[in-house]
Design a protein around this motif. Structure first.
Motif, PDB file in Angstrom:
ATOM      1  N   ASN A   1       0.818  -1.217   0.000  1.00  0.00           N
ATOM      2  CA  ASN A   1       0.000   0.000   0.000  1.00  0.00           C
ATOM      3  C   ASN A   1       0.849   1.264   0.000  1.00  0.00           C
ATOM      4  N   GLY A   2       2.105   1.121  -0.404  1.00  0.00           N
ATOM      5  CA  GLY A   2       3.030   2.242  -0.460  1.00  0.00           C
ATOM      6  C   GLY A   2       4.448   1.733  -0.648  1.00  0.00           C
ATOM      7  N   PHE A   3       5.413   2.645  -0.530  1.00  0.00           N
ATOM      8  CA  PHE A   3       6.821   2.304  -0.764  1.00  0.00           C
ATOM      9  C   PHE A   3       7.656   2.914   0.359  1.00  0.00           C
ATOM     10  N   LEU A   4       8.581   2.128   0.911  1.00  0.00           N
ATOM     11  CA  LEU A   4       9.440   2.575   1.998  1.00  0.00           C
ATOM     12  C   LEU A   4      10.909   2.499   1.580  1.00  0.00           C
ATOM     13  N   PHE A   5      11.705   3.408   2.120  1.00  0.00           N
ATOM     14  CA  PHE A   5      13.162   3.327   1.966  1.00  0.00           C
ATOM     15  C   PHE A   5      13.789   3.632   3.313  1.00  0.00           C
ATOM     16  N   ASP A   6      14.987   3.111   3.549  1.00  0.00           N
ATOM     17  CA  ASP A   6      15.581   3.157   4.883  1.00  0.00           C
ATOM     18  C   ASP A   6      16.413   4.405   5.157  1.00  0.00           C
ATOM     19  N   ALA A   7      17.489   4.567   4.450  1.00  0.00           N
ATOM     20  CA  ALA A   7      18.444   5.628   4.768  1.00  0.00           C
ATOM     21  C   ALA A   7      17.918   6.990   4.303  1.00  0.00           C
ATOM     22  N   PRO A   8      18.108   8.044   5.104  1.00  0.00           N
ATOM     23  CA  PRO A   8      17.681   9.390   4.684  1.00  0.00           C
ATOM     24  C   PRO A   8      18.657   9.994   3.684  1.00  0.00           C
ATOM     25  N   ARG A   9      18.759   9.325   2.517  1.00  0.00           N
ATOM     26  CA  ARG A   9      19.681   9.768   1.473  1.00  0.00           C
ATOM     27  C   ARG A   9      18.938   9.821   0.143  1.00  0.00           C
ATOM     28  N   ALA A  10      19.395  10.704  -0.735  1.00  0.00           N
ATOM     29  CA  ALA A  10      18.726  10.885  -2.016  1.00  0.00           C
ATOM     30  C   ALA A  10      18.780   9.626  -2.874  1.00  0.00           C
ATOM     31  N   ASP A  11      19.876   8.856  -2.804  1.00  0.00           N
ATOM     32  CA  ASP A  11      19.964   7.661  -3.653  1.00  0.00           C
ATOM     33  C   ASP A  11      18.938   6.616  -3.249  1.00  0.00           C
ATOM     34  N   ALA A  12      18.723   6.409  -1.939  1.00  0.00           N
ATOM     35  CA  ALA A  12      17.711   5.455  -1.476  1.00  0.00           C
ATOM     36  C   ALA A  12      16.314   5.939  -1.836  1.00  0.00           C
ATOM     37  N   TYR A  13      16.100   7.232  -1.729  1.00  0.00           N
ATOM     38  CA  TYR A  13      14.815   7.853  -2.077  1.00  0.00           C
ATOM     39  C   TYR A  13      14.527   7.646  -3.567  1.00  0.00           C
ATOM     40  N   ARG A  14      15.528   7.881  -4.426  1.00  0.00           N
ATOM     41  CA  ARG A  14      15.339   7.711  -5.871  1.00  0.00           C
ATOM     42  C   ARG A  14      14.984   6.274  -6.228  1.00  0.00           C
ATOM     43  N   GLN A  15      15.595   5.317  -5.526  1.00  0.00           N
ATOM     44  CA  GLN A  15      15.289   3.909  -5.796  1.00  0.00           C
ATOM     45  C   GLN A  15      13.825   3.600  -5.481  1.00  0.00           C
ATOM     46  N   ALA A  16      13.301   4.160  -4.388  1.00  0.00           N
ATOM     47  CA  ALA A  16      11.888   3.953  -4.053  1.00  0.00           C
ATOM     48  C   ALA A  16      10.984   4.609  -5.102  1.00  0.00           C
ATOM     49  N   ILE A  17      11.383   5.781  -5.566  1.00  0.00           N
ATOM     50  CA  ILE A  17      10.609   6.464  -6.618  1.00  0.00           C
ATOM     51  C   ILE A  17      10.608   5.626  -7.903  1.00  0.00           C
ATOM     52  N   ASP A  18      11.731   5.039  -8.240  1.00  0.00           N
ATOM     53  CA  ASP A  18      11.797   4.212  -9.446  1.00  0.00           C
ATOM     54  C   ASP A  18      10.902   2.985  -9.319  1.00  0.00           C
ATOM     55  N   ARG A  19      10.828   2.403  -8.124  1.00  0.00           N
ATOM     56  CA  ARG A  19       9.921   1.268  -7.930  1.00  0.00           C
ATOM     57  C   ARG A  19       8.471   1.710  -8.112  1.00  0.00           C
ATOM     58  N   ALA A  20       8.146   2.911  -7.612  1.00  0.00           N
ATOM     59  CA  ALA A  20       6.786   3.430  -7.782  1.00  0.00           C
ATOM     60  C   ALA A  20       6.471   3.659  -9.258  1.00  0.00           C
ATOM     61  N   LEU A  21       7.434   4.173 -10.011  1.00  0.00           N
ATOM     62  CA  LEU A  21       7.216   4.415 -11.434  1.00  0.00           C
ATOM     63  C   LEU A  21       7.027   3.105 -12.202  1.00  0.00           C
ATOM     64  N   GLN A  22       7.707   2.046 -11.781  1.00  0.00           N
ATOM     65  CA  GLN A  22       7.512   0.742 -12.405  1.00  0.00           C
ATOM     66  C   GLN A  22       6.077   0.259 -12.192  1.00  0.00           C
TER      67      GLN A  22
END
Length: 511
Positions: free
Chosen positions: A443-464
């Motif tokens: 029901n959503g997407f989570l990422f662990d580290a407060p870093r832009a690279d981890a955030y971008r990976q979660a965004i890419d999963r959402a776009l998929q």
């Protein structure tokens, strides 16, 4: 006395002699329905700065069928000029630098009773409850909110002159946190509960203010209010309350660690050892129904997305966005805690991947300026509104595909639950209440580290997911059924209330 501006709304009752007063209500006619005083600095019906205002409006109402729960709030200008009648029911004397006040009673249309602490010099000002029009803390905040805590203690001990006395006092966050301390110093037999909504805000003041606030010298040490050479209102509440709650289970664990304990982790670990710290998740109020929300351009339900598209069209026009690509929403205070700087770092990536971003919020001037400049650099792809409007915020939730919420810490969070209910999938850090309310990939997407690279990976999963309509619809349906409503939080609060009251009864029996 009330100000002239408020006089039309305050109906002073005639003075009554002692013999004419009805007996003080000490015992409930219904033994299971307990009297609870809910002490808060915000109440969304009248004045709201953040989530505390929403909680203060929703939780007492959810509890009211089970308990006689009444609010105590300061008489800000917005409160006394709200158009709702206020009847004077009590008088409070001064103490040290804390001035005399009146207590007014406001009866709301749904039966909720609000006690209003009236002192025009303290509370009837322009600005917010905490800061002036320039965003600066009121210099006398320690007086203003210590007076609120003392008033709660006076009501608890039956010294306020009102014909109602609580069996439990529930204080919320640092502005109300002096209530348990004043109750202890007055040897009140009434138990107190403190809810921490955000540990980062502690209500600090100079140690020299102790005499102004009538704080006993014995309470000014490290075991009392002293916090690295200052006085901490929140520490007072933690130290003296019979129980402390936070607004999610995970946040209750996180604040006992040095990383998120804000210097109070040792005291909070001590509370855990004596079973006096727990987490009870916030809920959302019953108005968050996409089928019937009057704020929306058109309602919708799971599987019928015409209303969602209608709200998206409104957002596009309002924020000047193009009509193609997934829509990412930011509905947030623009402050460091909320990870706004991380969103600024990933915004170019979202645009490059064909996404759009809609922003509504306000906060730190520097972050407001950078966010506004980002919108100017990307016309049609990023739209920014500095400020807040309830209808526009709800339409943005309803019209968006994803919510960006990269908080560095989040005690509970309501935005992710609002988004879920409106079929917008949150992309959030795995922290606090976000971790408790979002199931990654469901029901959503989570990422662990407060870093832009981890955030971008979660965004890419959402776009998929966005590129696979059947999967997107399945996750939207899961999200819409996920959030808790406040009535589901009643049972754990009720169990805690009964436990504290039983402990107080047992303690009095031993005295």
């Amino acid at each position: 006395m009330a100000s002239a501006a408020a006089s039309a709304h305050i109906q002073a009752t005639p003075t009554l002699c002692a013999a004419a007063k009805p007996p003080l209500q000490m015992h409930s006619e219904h033994p299971q329905r307990k009297r609870v005083l809910f002490v808060t600095s915000e109440f969304a019906d009248l004045i709201k700065c953040g989530g505390l205002g929403d909680v203060s409006a929703a939780l007492p109402r959810a509890l009211s069928p089970q308990h006689d729960i009444r609010l105590l709030i300061p008489g800000y200008r917005q409160v006394v000029e709200s158009g709702r009648p206020i009847r004077i029911v009590g008088q409070l004397p001064g103490l040290a630098a804390l001035p005399p006040c009146q207590i007014g009673r406001m009866d709301l249309a749904d039966g909720l009773i609000v006690y209003v602490l009236l002192n025009p010099a303290l509370y009837e000002r322009n600005g917010s409850p905490y800061v002036d029009d320039q965003g600066r803390d009121w210099a006398d905040n320690h007086i203003r909110f210590a007076r609120l805590g003392l008033a709660a203690a006076e009501i608890a001990t039956g010294d306020a002159g009102i014909q109602w006395r609580p069996e439990l006092v529930h204080a919320n966050d640092w502005p109300a946190a002096m209530a348990p301390a004043y109750m202890a110093w007055r040897q009140a037999s009434t138990p107190s509960l403190l809810t921490i909504h955000n540990l980062a805000y502690q209500g600090l003041c100079d140690m020299r203010c102790a005499s102004e606030l009538a704080i006993p010298e014995s309470a000014c040490g490290v075991d009392g209010l002293e916090f690295y050479g200052q006085l901490s209102f929140l520490k007072a509440g933690i130290a003296y309350a019979q129980h402390v709650t936070t607004v999610s289970r995970r946040y209750a664990r996180e604040i006992t660690t040095p990383e998120q304990g804000c210097g109070l982790d040792g005291l909070l670990r001590a509370k855990v050892q004596i079973d006096q710290l727990s987490g009870i998740a916030n809920g959302i109020d019953e108005s968050w129904h996409p089928e019937s929300d009057p704020h929306l351009l058109q309602g919708f339900s799971a599987g019928d997305w015409a209303g969602k598209r209608a709200n998206a069209a409104y957002v596009q026009q309002w924020l000047g966005l193009d009509d193609d690509g997934p829509l990412f929403a930011v509905v947030s205070r623009l402050v460091q805690q909320k990870g706004i700087d991380l969103t600024l770092q990933v915004a170019e990536h979202i645009v490059a991947r064909g996404g759009r971003i809609g922003v509504i919020g306000q906060g730190e001037p520097a972050l407001e300026a950078v966010m506004a400049e980002l919108g100017r650099r990307h016309p049609g792809r990023i739209g920014v509104h500095i400020g807040f409007d309830e209808s526009d915020a709800r339409r943005l939730y309803a019209g968006s595909d994803f919510l960006l919420m990269p908080s560095r810490f989040e005690p509970c969070g309501l935005s992710q639950m609002y988004a879920q209910r409106y079929a917008s999938l949150p992309i959030a850090r795995c922290t606090g209440g976000l971790a408790d309310t979002i199931e990654d990939g469901v029901n959503g997407f989570l990422f662990d580290a407060p870093r832009a690279d981890a955030y971008r990976q979660a965004i890419d999963r959402a776009l998929q997911v966005f590129d696979h309509p059947e999967l997107l619809e399945a996750m939207r349906c899961q999200a819409m059924s996920a959030p808790l409503y406040w009535h589901q939080s009643v049972q754990p609060y009720d169990r805690l209330f009964q436990r504290l009251l039983s402990q107080a009864t047992a303690y009095r029996a031993l005295r």
